[in-house]
Design a protein around this motif. Structure first.
Motif, PDB file in Angstrom:
ATOM      1  N   LEU A 309      59.134  61.597  20.771  1.00 22.15           N
ATOM      2  CA  LEU A 309      60.075  62.707  20.583  1.00 22.15           C
ATOM      3  C   LEU A 309      59.889  63.748  21.680  1.00 22.15           C
ATOM      4  O   LEU A 309      60.851  64.353  22.156  1.00 22.15           O
ATOM      5  CB  LEU A 309      59.869  63.367  19.214  1.00 22.15           C
ATOM      6  CG  LEU A 309      60.336  62.574  18.000  1.00 22.15           C
ATOM      7  CD1 LEU A 309      59.976  63.333  16.724  1.00 22.15           C
ATOM      8  CD2 LEU A 309      61.841  62.321  18.047  1.00 22.15           C
ATOM      9  N   ASP A 310      58.636  63.961  22.087  1.00 23.26           N
ATOM     10  CA  ASP A 310      58.360  64.970  23.105  1.00 23.26           C
ATOM     11  C   ASP A 310      58.896  64.550  24.466  1.00 23.26           C
ATOM     12  O   ASP A 310      59.351  65.380  25.235  1.00 23.26           O
ATOM     13  CB  ASP A 310      56.848  65.203  23.213  1.00 23.26           C
ATOM     14  CG  ASP A 310      56.366  66.177  22.152  1.00 23.26           C
ATOM     15  OD1 ASP A 310      57.229  66.849  21.548  1.00 23.26           O
ATOM     16  OD2 ASP A 310      55.152  66.264  21.914  1.00 23.26           O
ATOM     17  N   LYS A 311      58.798  63.264  24.764  1.00 25.54           N
ATOM     18  CA  LYS A 311      59.272  62.783  26.066  1.00 25.54           C
ATOM     19  C   LYS A 311      60.784  62.785  26.144  1.00 25.54           C
ATOM     20  O   LYS A 311      61.371  63.211  27.124  1.00 25.54           O
ATOM     21  CB  LYS A 311      58.760  61.365  26.310  1.00 25.54           C
ATOM     22  CG  LYS A 311      57.336  61.348  26.806  1.00 25.54           C
ATOM     23  CD  LYS A 311      56.988  59.969  27.315  1.00 25.54           C
ATOM     24  CE  LYS A 311      55.512  59.900  27.689  1.00 25.54           C
ATOM     25  NZ  LYS A 311      55.059  58.515  27.812  1.00 25.54           N
ATOM     26  N   ALA A 312      61.408  62.242  25.098  1.00 20.96           N
ATOM     27  CA  ALA A 312      62.862  62.089  25.127  1.00 20.96           C
ATOM     28  C   ALA A 312      63.526  63.404  24.781  1.00 20.96           C
ATOM     29  O   ALA A 312      62.962  64.194  24.058  1.00 20.96           O
ATOM     30  CB  ALA A 312      63.264  61.014  24.133  1.00 20.96           C
ATOM     31  N   PRO A 313      64.767  63.672  25.232  1.00 20.21           N
ATOM     32  CA  PRO A 313      65.497  62.805  26.136  1.00 20.21           C
ATOM     33  C   PRO A 313      65.326  63.211  27.601  1.00 20.21           C
ATOM     34  O   PRO A 313      65.912  62.580  28.470  1.00 20.21           O
ATOM     35  CB  PRO A 313      66.939  63.031  25.697  1.00 20.21           C
ATOM     36  CG  PRO A 313      66.968  64.453  25.261  1.00 20.21           C
ATOM     37  CD  PRO A 313      65.585  64.822  24.796  1.00 20.21           C
ATOM     38  N   ASP A 314      64.514  64.274  27.855  1.00 17.29           N
ATOM     39  CA  ASP A 314      64.451  64.761  29.242  1.00 17.29           C
ATOM     40  C   ASP A 314      63.865  63.717  30.187  1.00 17.29           C
ATOM     41  O   ASP A 314      64.469  63.346  31.185  1.00 17.29           O
ATOM     42  CB  ASP A 314      63.670  66.068  29.293  1.00 17.29           C
ATOM     43  CG  ASP A 314      64.325  67.125  28.418  1.00 17.29           C
ATOM     44  OD1 ASP A 314      63.622  67.715  27.589  1.00 17.29           O
ATOM     45  OD2 ASP A 314      65.550  67.315  28.549  1.00 17.29           O
ATOM     46  N   GLU A 315      62.653  63.256  29.852  1.00 23.56           N
ATOM     47  CA  GLU A 315      62.121  62.144  30.642  1.00 23.56           C
ATOM     48  C   GLU A 315      62.543  60.868  29.936  1.00 23.56           C
ATOM     49  O   GLU A 315      62.207  60.651  28.785  1.00 23.56           O
ATOM     50  CB  GLU A 315      60.591  62.158  30.617  1.00 23.56           C
ATOM     51  CG  GLU A 315      59.964  63.441  31.065  1.00 23.56           C
ATOM     52  CD  GLU A 315      58.464  63.443  30.722  1.00 23.56           C
ATOM     53  OE1 GLU A 315      57.804  62.399  30.909  1.00 23.56           O
ATOM     54  OE2 GLU A 315      57.994  64.476  30.247  1.00 23.56           O
ATOM     55  N   GLN A 316      63.243  60.043  30.613  1.00 24.76           N
ATOM     56  CA  GLN A 316      63.611  58.761  30.019  1.00 24.76           C
ATOM     57  C   GLN A 316      62.350  57.923  29.796  1.00 24.76           C
ATOM     58  O   GLN A 316      61.460  57.868  30.636  1.00 24.76           O
ATOM     59  CB  GLN A 316      64.581  58.027  30.944  1.00 24.76           C
ATOM     60  CG  GLN A 316      66.033  58.434  30.708  1.00 24.76           C
ATOM     61  CD  GLN A 316      66.494  58.107  29.297  1.00 24.76           C
ATOM     62  OE1 GLN A 316      66.165  57.056  28.767  1.00 24.76           O
ATOM     63  NE2 GLN A 316      67.232  58.992  28.669  1.00 24.76           N
ATOM     64  N   ILE A 317      62.289  57.301  28.630  1.00 21.72           N
ATOM     65  CA  ILE A 317      61.159  56.414  28.361  1.00 21.72           C
ATOM     66  C   ILE A 317      61.557  55.011  28.835  1.00 21.72           C
ATOM     67  O   ILE A 317      62.618  54.519  28.462  1.00 21.72           O
ATOM     68  CB  ILE A 317      60.844  56.378  26.856  1.00 21.72           C
ATOM     69  CG1 ILE A 317      60.638  57.811  26.338  1.00 21.72           C
ATOM     70  CG2 ILE A 317      59.632  55.525  26.569  1.00 21.72           C
ATOM     71  CD1 ILE A 317      60.591  57.891  24.831  1.00 21.72           C
ATOM     72  N   PRO A 318      60.715  54.377  29.671  1.00 19.65           N
ATOM     73  CA  PRO A 318      61.054  53.029  30.137  1.00 19.65           C
ATOM     74  C   PRO A 318      61.271  52.090  28.942  1.00 19.65           C
ATOM     75  O   PRO A 318      60.594  52.227  27.914  1.00 19.65           O
ATOM     76  CB  PRO A 318      59.814  52.594  30.930  1.00 19.65           C
ATOM     77  CG  PRO A 318      59.040  53.841  31.193  1.00 19.65           C
ATOM     78  CD  PRO A 318      59.415  54.830  30.138  1.00 19.65           C
ATOM     79  N   ALA A 319      62.207  51.162  29.096  1.00 17.02           N
ATOM     80  CA  ALA A 319      62.606  50.292  27.989  1.00 17.02           C
ATOM     81  C   ALA A 319      61.410  49.597  27.344  1.00 17.02           C
ATOM     82  O   ALA A 319      61.337  49.473  26.126  1.00 17.02           O
ATOM     83  CB  ALA A 319      63.629  49.275  28.475  1.00 17.02           C
ATOM     84  N   ASP A 320      60.434  49.192  28.174  1.00 16.14           N
ATOM     85  CA  ASP A 320      59.327  48.423  27.601  1.00 16.14           C
ATOM     86  C   ASP A 320      58.324  49.296  26.860  1.00 16.14           C
ATOM     87  O   ASP A 320      57.433  48.802  26.188  1.00 16.14           O
ATOM     88  CB  ASP A 320      58.628  47.585  28.692  1.00 16.14           C
ATOM     89  CG  ASP A 320      58.089  48.481  29.812  1.00 16.14           C
ATOM     90  OD1 ASP A 320      58.626  49.594  29.979  1.00 16.14           O
ATOM     91  OD2 ASP A 320      57.135  48.065  30.483  1.00 16.14           O
ATOM     92  N   GLU A 321      58.446  50.617  26.999  1.00 17.27           N
ATOM     93  CA  GLU A 321      57.557  51.511  26.231  1.00 17.27           C
ATOM     94  C   GLU A 321      58.281  52.106  25.037  1.00 17.27           C
ATOM     95  O   GLU A 321      57.727  52.894  24.292  1.00 17.27           O
ATOM     96  CB  GLU A 321      57.073  52.662  27.122  1.00 17.27           C
ATOM     97  CG  GLU A 321      56.037  52.241  28.138  1.00 17.27           C
ATOM     98  CD  GLU A 321      55.639  53.407  29.018  1.00 17.27           C
ATOM     99  OE1 GLU A 321      55.718  54.561  28.556  1.00 17.27           O
ATOM    100  OE2 GLU A 321      55.275  53.155  30.182  1.00 17.27           O
TER     101      GLU A 321
END
Lengths: 343, 343
Positions: A309-321
């Motif tokens: 939740l903290d990462k998204a949506p500003d930093e996109q989380i790579p699909a595999d993570e």
């Protein structure tokens, strides 16, 4: 276009109370140091002006309300109420708040999602059943990150945190087979959710490959009473033949099975019938049950949910993570023979 | 004084999407009828403008956010998690949301109250222990109504909804005495809360007046493990003398007592020792326990809590209506002999 009445600010309260604005903030900050006399004066001013301190006022600039919606599945299942407890307690420690929603089994959660999105939440955690793809698009449109908890949505890019249901259930299957079980009954849960399906598949990947295994599936309705009644119906006839082992895809159903088998049918566990569940709820580990089960690592799952939740949506989380699958902990329990030695 | 960046409004979204403002509202209202194509266009516009629908924008004029803080006691006690479930479900039905907080036993809830008051909540429900009078004054100053749930605060004007703990416990005492109990052990809960004290007092009002009754009190820590360990310690010596009856002031402690007495000491319930609890939690009514207990009418208690939140603070609630004491339901169970016949 109507003009909105503007809200009283902390600056106006500060002026009336004869203090600085930061002092007003301190009066409303948990644990902040401030003299009692000063706080009283500030409160009197706040009351007079009808001022309500507003966590959103200060958070609007950072675009964070520190409020996260948690949409829980049926809270009759202790796994969901224990998870909600961990969410509330963990979030509170990091000064975040849980806005709590619940969805009954079998209902879709679109309406509840809509209700949640009307609040300025930083994210939505969904532990319950199906969501329409329209709702998912809507939340994406609004920039509200969603994390699925204890389930996944096939063909979706949604972030998800779950226990390794497949491998955990396979491990339980191996234990039962090693203990000699060949006639096996699976008690299924919610057919809408991914969790029950994954557990059945993991378990069957072992027992279906085992020579001489005969496997039957019945529906336990994901609940205590559903599983209890399923046992009573299934073995209600004269001289029923009981299986060697029962795998209920969650602990609350395993508990329902145990109660019915013992009380109604006089069956001993594990001497007459072996039993395993999944989840690791507190109740299943108490004296009457001591279930052999797989405990979902709720604390770690909640921590990883927060991280996403903290990462998204500003930093996109790579699909595999974006999909986190965490191994569960095998609890030996006493409902498969020979397990105490492995404890 | 810093100028705040003003938030994008639904009117701007309407303009960009080429629809009316009420249509934008409908796009974000659960269950509202709107064509899919229109909603998609509105979502696209909302995304472009970085618009977040805000339930507070429309509610500020009515001074209602439809959000109620619920500060729960220790959620390890199923009574609190069952109550939280009823709050979430009942509030949701009336389009209100629960902002959930929890406080551990023995901790005061001032810090959590401060955290709750920073949100624009319509009210605060407190199911947990002690609060400072300062915090109570602060919430009054802010016009945020507080309702105590399952407890009262002595010498305070605070609204409170609770089960009739005194009379319920007295009824359990009468049953035990009628069944022949004379050597009686009381397992106490949280000494900070009013609930344990009221139940002990109600129970003792009966047994202390009964000829030949010998009463002992021990501390069960309000929890499963606390009560279980208290039993193991109390009866751990050689040839312990067990009481005729044990009254645990809540069900989760009664369950802890039952597990320890049976598993560790080989005691049968009720043949060797009678047992009663209080609360009526689900787990206590399952096959291994079937506790004789008093069920708190949680649904009704939640309804009355809501009623009081709705009235206050605009309409003052008369002092004699501010404390609601609701009779509990006696559940016969099987842990006091002779009760089945009364079922």
């Amino acid at each position: 276009m109507k003009k909105k009445k503007s809200r009283v600010t902390s600056f106006e309260v500060a002026k009336l109370a004869g203090v600085s604005q930061p002092t007003v903030s301190r009066a409303f900050t948990p644990g902040a140091s401030i003299a009692k006399e000063k706080r009283d004066r500030i409160l009197a001013a706040a009351k007079k002006l009808n001022y309500v301190p507003n966590v959103f006022a200060s958070s609007l600039s950072s675009k964070r309300s520190n409020m996260v919606a948690v949409i829980s599945g049926n809270l009759n299942n202790p796994f969901y109420s224990e998870s909600l407890q961990v969410f509330v307690e963990s979030f509170q420690r990091s000064h975040r708040q849980v806005l709590a929603f619940s969805v009954q089994d079998g209902h879709d959660c679109d309406d509840v999602m809509m209700q949640a999105m009307r609040y300025p939440v930083d994210g939505i955690v969904v532990t319950s059943a199906q969501m329409s793809s329209e709702l998912v698009r809507m939340s994406e449109g609004l920039g509200i990150p969603i994390v699925m908890f204890n389930r996944r949505v096939s063909d979706s890019e949604l972030a998800a945190v779950q226990c390794d249901n497949t491998e955990g259930s396979a491990a339980l299957g191996r234990l039962m087979v090693a203990a000699g079980a060949r006639r096996i009954l699976i008690v299924r849960g919610d057919p809408q959710g991914s969790t029950s399906g994954d557990r059945v598949a993991g378990f069957r990947s072992v027992v279906d490959r085992t020579e001489g295994c005969v496997v039957e599936e019945i529906d336990g309705g994901s609940s205590y009473s559903g599983a209890r009644n399923a046992m009573i119906r299934r073995f209600g006839g004269p001289a029923p033949r009981f299986p060697d082992a029962i795998f209920a895809v969650n602990d609350i159903m395993a508990i329902g099975c145990a109660d019915a088998l013992r009380e109604v049918h006089g069956i001993r566990i594990p001497e007459d019938v072996m039993l395993a569940g999944f989840d690791g709820i507190r109740e299943g580990q108490r004296a009457p049950y001591r279930l052999t089960t797989v405990r979902q690592p709720i604390e770690r799952m909640v921590t990883e949910t927060l991280e996403m939740l903290d990462k998204a949506p500003d930093e996109q989380i790579p699909a595999d993570e974006r999909r986190r699958v965490i191994p569960g902990d095998l609890i030996p329990g006493r409902t498969i023979p020979g397990m105490e030695r492995q404890a």
